[in-house]
Design an enzyme around this catalytic site. Sequence first.
Site, PDB file in Angstrom:
ATOM      1  N   ASP A 147       0.848  -1.193   0.000  1.00 18.85           N
ATOM      2  CA  ASP A 147       0.000   0.000   0.000  1.00 18.85           C
ATOM      3  C   ASP A 147       0.884   1.244   0.000  1.00 18.85           C
ATOM      4  OD1 ASP A 147      -2.875   1.124   0.542  1.00 18.85           O
ATOM      5  OD2 ASP A 147      -1.562   2.176   1.949  1.00 18.85           O
TER       6      ASP A 147
ATOM      7  N   ASP B  18      -1.484   9.431 -10.536  1.00 13.48           N
ATOM      8  CA  ASP B  18      -1.307   8.368 -11.530  1.00 13.48           C
ATOM      9  C   ASP B  18       0.170   8.170 -11.855  1.00 13.48           C
ATOM     10  OD1 ASP B  18      -4.024   8.046 -11.606  1.00 13.48           O
ATOM     11  OD2 ASP B  18      -4.314   9.103 -13.506  1.00 13.48           O
TER      12      ASP B  18
ATOM     13  N   ASN C 188      -2.471  12.842  -3.922  1.00 12.84           N
ATOM     14  CA  ASN C 188      -3.507  13.296  -4.856  1.00 12.84           C
ATOM     15  C   ASN C 188      -3.935  14.722  -4.556  1.00 12.84           C
ATOM     16  OD1 ASN C 188      -3.903  11.223  -6.706  1.00 12.84           O
ATOM     17  ND2 ASN C 188      -5.299  10.098  -5.373  1.00 12.84           N
TER      18      ASN C 188
ATOM     19  N   GLU D 133      -4.715   2.349  -4.439  1.00 10.71           N
ATOM     20  CA  GLU D 133      -3.263   2.379  -4.314  1.00 10.71           C
ATOM     21  C   GLU D 133      -2.700   1.110  -3.673  1.00 10.71           C
ATOM     22  OE1 GLU D 133      -4.923   4.416  -0.593  1.00 10.71           O
ATOM     23  OE2 GLU D 133      -5.425   4.189  -2.710  1.00 10.71           O
TER      24      GLU D 133
END
Length: 284
Positions: A157, A174, A165, A200
Site C-alpha cells: 500500500d 497516476d 492526490n 493504491e
Amino acid sequence: MAALLVWPTFVHDDYRFRIVIVSVVNACFFLASAFAITRMSAKGFVEYFTQFIFVATALVLAVRCGVTLLAPNTLQPLTNTSFIHYVYLATTSFSILALSLGFIMMINRRLQQRLEAAAFHDGLTGVFTRTAFFDSANMELARCHRSGDKVSLLIIDLDDFKSINDRFGHLGGDGVLIDFVNRTRQVLRSHDLFGRYGGEEFVALLPVTDQKQAHEVAGRICAICQRSGEAGATAFTVSIGVATVQPGGEDIGAILAQADAALYRAKRNGKNRYESHVVISTAA
C-alpha cells in the site's frame, strides 16, 4: 508500377516486358510483406499461413518472369500457353482469396489479444487486474500445493496516497502509481504475479519463496520506493504485509487476509516498513 507499364503498353507494345515488370514488382512486394510478418511478435498459425502464401506466390512470379525472358519476342497474350502461365493464373486467384482470409484472421487475432489484455491488465499500470490476479494466483497455489513448495504473498500500500492526490492532483497520483509499478518490477522476478488490488493497493505472489526470501523482497521494494524522490520525481513510500504458507488447499483469499493483517500492523507501526503475519520486521 503503372508508370513503368506506360511505355511497353502504349508506346511500344511489348507483352514480355509487361510480364517482367508486373512479376518483379509484385514478387518484391510479396517478399517484403512476408519479411514484415517475420518481424511480428507472438506469431501463430494465421501469421505463418499468410507468410507462406506470400512466399509461394512470389516464387511463382519469379519463375514466370524467368520463363518469359526465355520466350520468343513474338509472345502475345493469346499465344501464351506455357504451363507456368496457367499456374500463375490459378495461384493468383487462390492467393487473393487466401491472403484476404489471412488478413481478416490476423486482424481478428490482434483484436482478440487487445481485448484480452484490456480484460486481464490494469489500464493505467499494466499489471494484472484484481480478477486476473486472483485467477492466476489460485492456479499457482494449486501447483505449489502439488509440489510442496512454499509461497509468499505481499500486499503493498502506498503511504498517504490521498495527500499525494491532494497536492499534485490525480494526474500526479497516476504518475506515482506508474513509478511505483516500474520500481517494483525491478525487484520482482519474471514469474512472480503482480496485480492491482484496488486504488493504491497492489499484491504480489512469489512462488517457491520462503519467509526469509519474502522479507528480502519486501525490504528491497521499501528501499527502492524510498529513493523515489532522488531524481526530482514525487517522493513516496510503501507499507507491505507479508504472508508465507505452504499451500494446503486454501485459496488466495485466506492468504491475503493474513497479509492484510500484517499490512495493518505496518501502517500502525509507522509506515514505510514491512511486517509479517508471523514475524514482525522492519525494512532496511
